[in-house]
Design a protein around this motif. Structure first.
Motif, mmCIF file in Angstrom:
data_model
loop_
_atom_site.group_PDB
_atom_site.id
_atom_site.type_symbol
_atom_site.label_atom_id
_atom_site.label_comp_id
_atom_site.label_asym_id
_atom_site.label_seq_id
_atom_site.Cartn_x
_atom_site.Cartn_y
_atom_site.Cartn_z
ATOM 1 N N UNK A 44 -7.536 1.426 -11.291
ATOM 2 C CA UNK A 44 -6.158 1.853 -11.040
ATOM 3 C C UNK A 44 -5.984 3.332 -11.372
ATOM 4 N N UNK A 93 -7.008 -4.585 -2.743
ATOM 5 C CA UNK A 93 -7.112 -3.414 -1.871
ATOM 6 C C UNK A 93 -5.721 -2.870 -1.543
ATOM 7 N N UNK A 94 -4.783 -3.773 -1.303
ATOM 8 C CA UNK A 94 -3.399 -3.340 -1.049
ATOM 9 C C UNK A 94 -2.861 -2.577 -2.244
ATOM 10 N N UNK A 95 -3.131 -3.093 -3.442
ATOM 11 C CA UNK A 95 -2.566 -2.468 -4.637
ATOM 12 C C UNK A 95 -3.180 -1.092 -4.874
ATOM 13 N N UNK A 96 -4.247 -0.767 -4.148
ATOM 14 C CA UNK A 96 -4.860 0.554 -4.294
ATOM 15 C C UNK A 96 -4.495 1.471 -3.127
ATOM 16 N N UNK A 97 -3.488 1.075 -2.359
ATOM 17 C CA UNK A 97 -2.940 1.982 -1.368
ATOM 18 C C UNK A 97 -3.638 1.996 -0.023
ATOM 19 N N UNK A 98 -4.359 0.917 0.313
ATOM 20 C CA UNK A 98 -4.994 0.873 1.635
ATOM 21 C C UNK A 98 -4.201 -0.085 2.529
ATOM 22 N N UNK A 99 -4.045 0.317 3.788
ATOM 23 C CA UNK A 99 -3.336 -0.533 4.729
ATOM 24 C C UNK A 99 -4.299 -1.589 5.289
ATOM 25 N N UNK A 100 -4.352 -2.728 4.618
ATOM 26 C CA UNK A 100 -5.324 -3.773 4.925
ATOM 27 C C UNK A 100 -5.223 -4.229 6.381
ATOM 28 N N UNK A 131 1.872 1.817 -3.538
ATOM 29 C CA UNK A 131 0.723 2.342 -4.288
ATOM 30 C C UNK A 131 0.539 3.828 -4.008
ATOM 31 N N UNK A 132 0.765 4.238 -2.753
ATOM 32 C CA UNK A 132 0.581 5.652 -2.420
ATOM 33 C C UNK A 132 1.624 6.531 -3.085
ATOM 34 N N UNK A 150 0.879 1.850 -9.399
ATOM 35 C CA UNK A 150 -0.314 1.027 -9.241
ATOM 36 C C UNK A 150 -0.248 -0.134 -10.211
ATOM 37 N N UNK A 151 -0.671 -1.279 -9.774
ATOM 38 C CA UNK A 151 -0.592 -2.465 -10.629
ATOM 39 C C UNK A 151 -1.960 -3.089 -10.841
ATOM 40 N N UNK A 184 0.825 -1.207 0.000
ATOM 41 C CA UNK A 184 0.000 0.000 0.000
ATOM 42 C C UNK A 184 0.859 1.256 0.000
#
Lengths: 365, 332
Positions: free
Chosen positions: A234, B196-203, A146-147, A151-152, A143
C-alpha cells in the motif's frame, strides 16, 4: 485509567507504547512526546522523536459524536447502507483528522468494514455524501479512490500468492507507463521507471524486513508477513490516507509490536491512518482519536482514554443494564438488612450465636 | 519395427500439421485469458468459428480479397469479445464461463441453421476461398514432398509454415506482454481482483484487453484451420475443441509462454500415435479382434489421452513447463 481530557494523560499511554516500538526506532521517552509535538519546523525522519501533531490539534475538542475537527481529511455526511432490512451503516456526521491515527472500534457486526468499503468505493451507499480533501468520493470506483491517494488493506489479507514478494510490491506503484497495453510492448518506455520503482520497493522491503524474501512467492509467507507485505505494498503508492482493516488480526505478539511501530511511522510521515482493531491495548497505544461504532452508528468518539469510561461504549460491548443501579425498594431492603446486622452486633457476640442457633432450630422444625 | 517408425512419422506429421497449429493458437489465447488473467473462456471455438467464416464468407460469398477476409474475421472476433465482456466482466468469473459456453454452441447452431444458409451455406459450409493464399507459396503446391518420413502436399506445407510463423509471433507477443508491468497487473488480477482495485488499477479494462487479445488469437487459429482444410463447415467448430485446447494448455503448463504450443504438439502427437499404433497392433493380431476392433480406435484413443492427462495431474500437475511450487501453493 482515569478519564482525563488533558492530553498529558494520553502521553502516558504513549510512553507505554514507545517502549514496545523499538522496531520503529522511536526510542525517545514517551513522556516528552506531547511537548515535542509542537515542533513543526523540521521534516521528520525515522528515529526522530515522534511528533504528535494530530494529538495536539485534537486536545481541546469536546468528546462528542460528530464533532468538527480542525483539519479534516475525510468528511462523512449522512451515509447509510442497508442490506435488505438490515441497516449496516448509518453515520450522520464524521470527520477524520489529517495526519492522525484514528482508531475505529466496535463489536462484531457494527459496520466498521462496511464503512471502510463505502469510503474506498468497494461498496456504494444508499444515501449520503463523503469527501476526501474536499473532493466528493461519491460514485467513484475503487481504483479511482485509490488513485486519489486513499489506499486500504483487507481484513483477510490479500497477498497475491503466485507473484513474488517483489512483484507484489511493484504492483503498488502508481502511474506506471508499462501498464498500458501498447507501451508494454516497447520496454524502452518503462524500463527506467521500473528500475526506480524496484529501488523504492527494496527500500520499503528492507524497512519491513522482507527484503530477504523478495524472490519468494507471496503465498509462502506467514500470516504476519503477509500483513506486513500488504502494508508495504500500500505504501508503494505514496498514499495520503491509509485504511487498515484489522492489521493485527492473527499476527503473533512479537510481530504486533513491529507492525505498531510501522503504523506510527506512517503518522510521522504525514499520512492519515484509519484502522479497525479489536485489541484495546493496541487502540489505546497508537490512536490519537477513537471512533466507536455499534449497530451501524457512531456512538462515541474521543481520545482513547475517554472511551473506556463512556457508558454508551460499555453498553455496546457488554449489553445495556449489566451493572445498572438497583431500584429504590431493593436499596431500602439492603439498607434494612445492614441496619439489622449492626444492631445485633451491638448486643454482643453471644446474641449473634444465639440467633444462629434459633435459625437452625427453625430449620429443624 | 518399420511399422512403428511409420507410426511415429505419421504422429509427428499430425503434431506439426495445421491441426496442431489450430489448437496451439486456441490454447495461446486461452493461456492469456485463463492462464494469466484467470478468465474462464469456455467458448474459445466461437472466436475460431468467426475467424474461419470471416475469411470464407468474405471471399466465397462477397468476393472480397483474402486479406480483407482476414481483417473481417479479426474484427468479428473483437466485436464478439466486447459483447461477451461488457455484461459479464464486472461479475464473478462464473458468468463469463456461462456466457461463452452458450455463445459457442449458439453461434455454431446459428451458422448451420436454414435461415443462415444464404450466407454460410448451412451445414454444407463454404469452400474454395483459400486459393489466393495457397498461390502465395514459393513452391509448387500440387507436388508432394517427403519430409520427416511422411509425404506433405505443397499446400499443406505452406499452411503449416505460415501457421508456425503466426504461432511464433503470438508467443513473442505474449512473452513481451507478460514480462511487462501490464502482464504483472494481469497476473495479479488472476490472484485477487480486489487487491488490484485497491491499488488503483482499472481491473475491468485489463480483463477486457485480455479477453479481446485471447479472442483474436482464437480467430487466427480458426483461420489456419479453415485454410488448412480448404473449407469452412459449422460442425467442424464443435465446442469439444475448446476443451481439447484446455487439455493442451494444462498438458504444456498454464501461464507459460511455450506451454500451450508444446502442449498442442504433444497432444496431437499422442492422439495420432495412439490411433496408428492401436490399428497396427490390431492388424498384427497383438490385440485380439474380439477385444478391440479398428472402428473403436477413434474413440479409444481419447480414452487413452484422458488416462494420460489424469496421470499427468497426479504426478506432474504443473504440466510440462510449469513450476511445481507455484501449483502447490494454496491459491488463497
Amino acid at each position: 485509567m482515569r478519564a482525563d481530557p488533558n492530553p498529558h494523560g494520553a502521553s502516558a499511554s504513549g510512553a507505554s507504547g514507545a517502549s514496545g516500538a523499538s522496531a520503529s526506532g522511536a526510542s525517545a521517552s514517551g513522556a516528552s512526546a506531547s511537548g515535542a509535538s509542537l515542533d513543526k519546523g523540521a521534516t521528520w525522519q525515522r528515529g526522530d522523536t515522534p511528533q504528535r501533531l494530530a494529538q495536539a490539534a485534537l486536545r481541546d475538542l469536546p468528546w462528542e459524536v460528530g464533532v468538527a475537527k480542525p483539519d479534516p481529511a475525510i468528511v462523512v455526511d449522512g451515509v447509510t447502507r442497508t442490506f435488505g432490512g438490515l441497516t449496516a451503516v448509518a453515520v450522520d456526521h464524521l470527520e477524520v483528522q489529517r495526519g492522525g491515527i484514528t482508531g475505529l472500534i466496535g463489536p462484531n457486526g457494527a459496520g466498521k468494514t462496511t464503512l471502510f468499503n463505502l469510503l474506498t468505493g468497494f461498496d456504494q451507499p444508499n444515501t449520503g455524501t463523503w469527501s476526501f480533501d474536499g473532493r466528493s468520493l461519491g460514485k467513484l470506483a475503487p481504483h479511482q479512490v485509490a488513485r486519489l491517494g486513499v489506499v486500504r488493506t483487507f481484513q483477510l489479507t490479500k497477498a497475491l500468492s503466485r507473484l513474488t514478494v517483489l512483484q507484489n510490491m511493484l504492483l503498488g506503484a502508481q502511474g506506471q507507463r508499462g501498464e498500458s497495453f501498447l507501451r508494454a510492448l516497447v520496454p524502452g518506455t518503462w524500463r527506467a521507471q521500473e528500475k526506480a520503482n524496484t529501488e523504492k520497493a527494496m527500500d520499503l522491503l528492507r524497512r519491513f524486513k522482507l527484503d530477504a524474501k523478495k524472490d519468494e512467492f507471496a503465498g509462502t509467507l506467514s500470516g504476519g508477513q503477509r500483513k506486513l507485505l500488504e502494508m508495504a505494498r500500500a505504501l508503494m503508492s505514496d498514499p495520503k490516507v491509509v485504511m487498515l482493516d484489522e492489521p493485527m488480526a492473527g499476527v503473533n505478539p512479537a510481530l504486533t509490536q513491529s507492525l505498531l511501530g510501522h503504523v506510527k511511522d506512517l503518522r510521522e510521515e504525514g499520512m492519515t491512518v484509519i484502522f479497525v482493531e479489536h485489541d484495546m491495548d493496541v487502540v489505546r497505544d497508537i490512536s490519537d482519536w477513537v471512533v466507536v461504532m455499534a449497530a451501524g452508528r457512531v456512538i462515541a468518539e474521543g481520545p482513547p482514554e475517554s472511551i473506556s469510561q463512556n457508558q454508551a461504549v460499555v453498553d455496546a460491548y457488554l449489553g445495556a443494564h449489566h451493572d445498572a443501579p438497583l431500584t429504590v425498594e431493593e436499596e431500602d431492603q439492603v439498607l434494612a438488612e445492614a441496619e439489622q446486622a449492626i444492631a445485633r452486633e451491638e448486643h454482643g457476640g453471644g446474641e449473634v450465636l444465639g440467633s444462629t442457633s434459633t435459625t437452625t432450630g427453625k430449620g429443624e422444625r | 519395427m518399420g511399422d512403428l517408425l511409420d507410426a511415429v512419422a505419421v504422429a509427428l506429421k499430425a503434431g506439426l500439421g495445421f491441426q496442431a497449429i489450430f489448437f496451439a493458437l486456441l490454447a495461446i489465447g486461452i493461456n492469456v485469458q485463463f492462464g494469466y488473467a484467470g478468465l474462464l473462456n469456455f467458448g474459445q471455438i466461437a472466436f475460431a468459428l468467426l475467424g474461419g467464416f470471416g475469411i470464407a464468407i468474405s471471399v466465397s460469398q462477397w468476393g472480397l480479397p483474402f486479406w480483407v477476409g482476414v481483417i473481417v474475421g479479426l474484427v468479428a472476433a473483437v466485436v464478439l469479445a466486447l459483447l461477451l465482456g461488457l455484461p459479464t466482466l464486472r461479475l464473478r468469473a462464473d458468468y463469463l464461463a456461462i456466457a461463452t459456453i452458450a455463445t459457442a454452441e449458439g453461434l455454431r447452431l446459428l451458422f448451420r441453421s436454414v435461415s443462415a444458409t444464404p450466407v454460410t451455406n448451412g451445414t454444407r459450409g463454404l469452400s474454395a476461398f483459400n486459393g489466393d493464399f495457397i498461390a502465395l507459396a514459393p513452391w509448387a503446391t500440387n507436388a508432394r514432398y517427403r519430409l520427416l518420413g511422411t509425404s506433405w502436399s505443397g499446400g499443406e506445407l505452406w499452411v503449416a509454415v505460415v501457421g508456425w510463423v503466426v504461432v511464433v509471433l503470438a508467443c513473442l507477443l505474449v512473452f513481451a506482454l507478460m514480462r511487462s508491468p501490464w502482464g504483472r497487473v494481469l497476473k495479479s488480477i488472476r490472484e485477487d481482483e480486489d487487491a488490484v482495485r485497491s491499488l488503483g488499477k482499472n481491473v475491468y479494462v485489463y480483463k477486457m484487453q485480455a479477453l479481446v487479445l485471447g479472442g483474436i488469437l482464437g480467430a487466427l487459429g480458426g483461420m489456419v484451420y479453415a485454410v488448412g482444410t480448404g473449407s469452412a463447415v459449422p460442425d467442424q467448430y464443435q465446442n469439444a475443441n475448446t476443451f481439447l485446447a484446455y487439455a493442451a494448455l494444462i498438458l504444456g503448463g498454464a501461464a507459460r509462454v511455450l506451454g500451450p504450443v508444446i502442449g498442442s504438439i504433444v497432444l496431437l502427437f499422442i492422439l495420432q500415435f495412439a490411433d496408428t499404433g492401436l490399428r497396427l497392433l490390431i492388424d498384427n493380431g497383438i490385440i485380439p479382434e474380439g477385444l478391440l476392433s479398428a472402428t473403436d480406435v477413434a474413440q479409444i484413443r481419447f480414452v487413452l489421452v484422458g488416462i494420460g492427462l489424469m496421470l499427468l495431474l497426479v504426478f506432474r500437475p504443473q504440466g510440462i513447463f510449469g513450476d511445481r511450487r507455484e501449483v502447490m501453493l494454496d491459491a488463497r
